[in-house]
Every structure is written in C-alpha cells, then in structure tokens.
Design an enzyme around this catalytic site. Sequence first.
Site, PDB file in Angstrom:
ATOM      1  CE  LYS A  11      -4.028  -2.016   2.325  1.00 49.09           C
ATOM      2  NZ  LYS A  11      -4.912  -1.878   3.501  1.00 49.09           N
ATOM      3  CE1 TYR A  51      -9.226  -2.648  -0.393  1.00 50.25           C
ATOM      4  CE2 TYR A  51      -8.413  -0.921  -1.839  1.00 50.25           C
ATOM      5  CZ  TYR A  51      -8.180  -1.959  -0.961  1.00 50.25           C
ATOM      6  OH  TYR A  51      -6.889  -2.318  -0.649  1.00 50.25           O
ATOM      7  CG  PHE A  59     -13.258   1.480   6.428  1.00 56.33           C
ATOM      8  CD1 PHE A  59     -12.812   0.937   5.228  1.00 56.33           C
ATOM      9  CD2 PHE A  59     -13.919   0.650   7.319  1.00 56.33           C
ATOM     10  CE1 PHE A  59     -13.019  -0.399   4.917  1.00 56.33           C
ATOM     11  CE2 PHE A  59     -14.125  -0.697   7.023  1.00 56.33           C
ATOM     12  CZ  PHE A  59     -13.674  -1.218   5.821  1.00 56.33           C
ATOM     13  NE  ARG A  87      -6.755 -13.175   5.562  1.00 59.42           N
ATOM     14  CZ  ARG A  87      -7.100 -11.903   5.356  1.00 59.42           C
ATOM     15  NH1 ARG A  87      -6.732 -11.292   4.245  1.00 59.42           N
ATOM     16  NH2 ARG A  87      -7.802 -11.247   6.252  1.00 59.42           N
ATOM     17  NE  ARG A 104      -2.215  -5.483   7.396  1.00 59.32           N
ATOM     18  CZ  ARG A 104      -3.236  -6.212   6.979  1.00 59.32           C
ATOM     19  NH1 ARG A 104      -3.727  -7.181   7.738  1.00 59.32           N
ATOM     20  NH2 ARG A 104      -3.787  -5.967   5.811  1.00 59.32           N
ATOM     21  CG  ASN A 114      -3.498  -2.183   6.870  1.00 61.75           C
ATOM     22  OD1 ASN A 114      -3.208  -2.103   5.680  1.00 61.75           O
ATOM     23  ND2 ASN A 114      -4.671  -2.613   7.281  1.00 61.75           N
ATOM     24  CG  HIS A 117      -5.512  -6.049  -0.059  1.00 57.26           C
ATOM     25  ND1 HIS A 117      -6.753  -6.014   0.524  1.00 57.26           N
ATOM     26  CD2 HIS A 117      -5.610  -6.907  -1.108  1.00 57.26           C
ATOM     27  CE1 HIS A 117      -7.575  -6.814  -0.159  1.00 57.26           C
ATOM     28  NE2 HIS A 117      -6.904  -7.361  -1.153  1.00 57.26           N
ATOM     29  CD  GLU A 128      -8.698  -9.102  -3.475  1.00 56.81           C
ATOM     30  OE1 GLU A 128      -9.406  -8.463  -2.681  1.00 56.81           O
ATOM     31  OE2 GLU A 128      -7.688  -9.749  -3.118  1.00 56.81           O
TER      32      GLU A 128
END
Length: 140
Positions: A11, A51, A59, A87, A104, A114, A117, A128
């Site tokens: 990100k 998203y 958010f 993850r 993170r 964070n 993704h 995705e």
Amino acid sequence: MAIQRTFSIIKPDATKRNLTGAINAKLEAAGLRIVAQKRIHLSKAQAAVFYAVHKERPFYDELCEFMASEPIVVQVLEGEDAIAKNREVMGATNPAEAAEGTIRKEFALSIGENSVHGSDAEDTAKEEIAYFFSGLELVG
C-alpha cells in the site's frame, strides 16, 4: 495443502517509505513466490471499484482516497497454502494486535495505513488477480 495463488498489495504508506523490498523479503522468506508484480498509481475511481465490497462501510471513502494517494505495488504470490500463509505473514489489520515479526507489526503506521492487503479466500484472490493482471502476466 495445495499450491495456491493469492493477491497482494503493498500500500501507499509502505511504497512511500521504500519498503517494497523489505516486505517482499518477508513474503519470500515465508515460502511465497512472486509470480507477477507491477507498480501502479490507482485513480480514486479504480480504487472505488476494487474496494466496492466495502462501499457501505464508514471507512470506504477514506480507504479509496488513501489507495489513490501514492503508487502501490500489486502482485501475485504463489506457494503452499498461499492465502493463509500471506495472511499470517501480513499480521492482524491493527498493527497493535499483530504478532511480532509480521509485516504489519513491523511496518504499519495505523489500522488504516497498514502497509499491505491480501486476499482472504480463493474466490477473492481470483477476482483480485483478474482485476490487475492478464493471464499473460502470470509467469509462475
């Protein structure tokens, strides 16, 4: 488990701080292989489409603004149980709750910023990946 592919984004908060290499090193050390990767700058409209699942969440607008604020790195990871492994390496969304040694915990600035993704399921990963990559770009 079988070999899987999953989708990953580094990100804006991380690319802005030149953390792409450090993050990828953690992913690769966990046994994930990067089979496709590109650095792009999303428009707010592109972020909104990506998203859209969060459209009703409070958010959403802030997330779309953030994701369009700086370049990102989109990539496809491959490996044994890649979705769960990615993850695990990413850590909890809230960096304060993330396990030591996770991306993170080490790099995230906040819950919103964070750093990464990752897809949460096989169907999501396929969607995705297809949003950002053509089949010709997946060179495993």
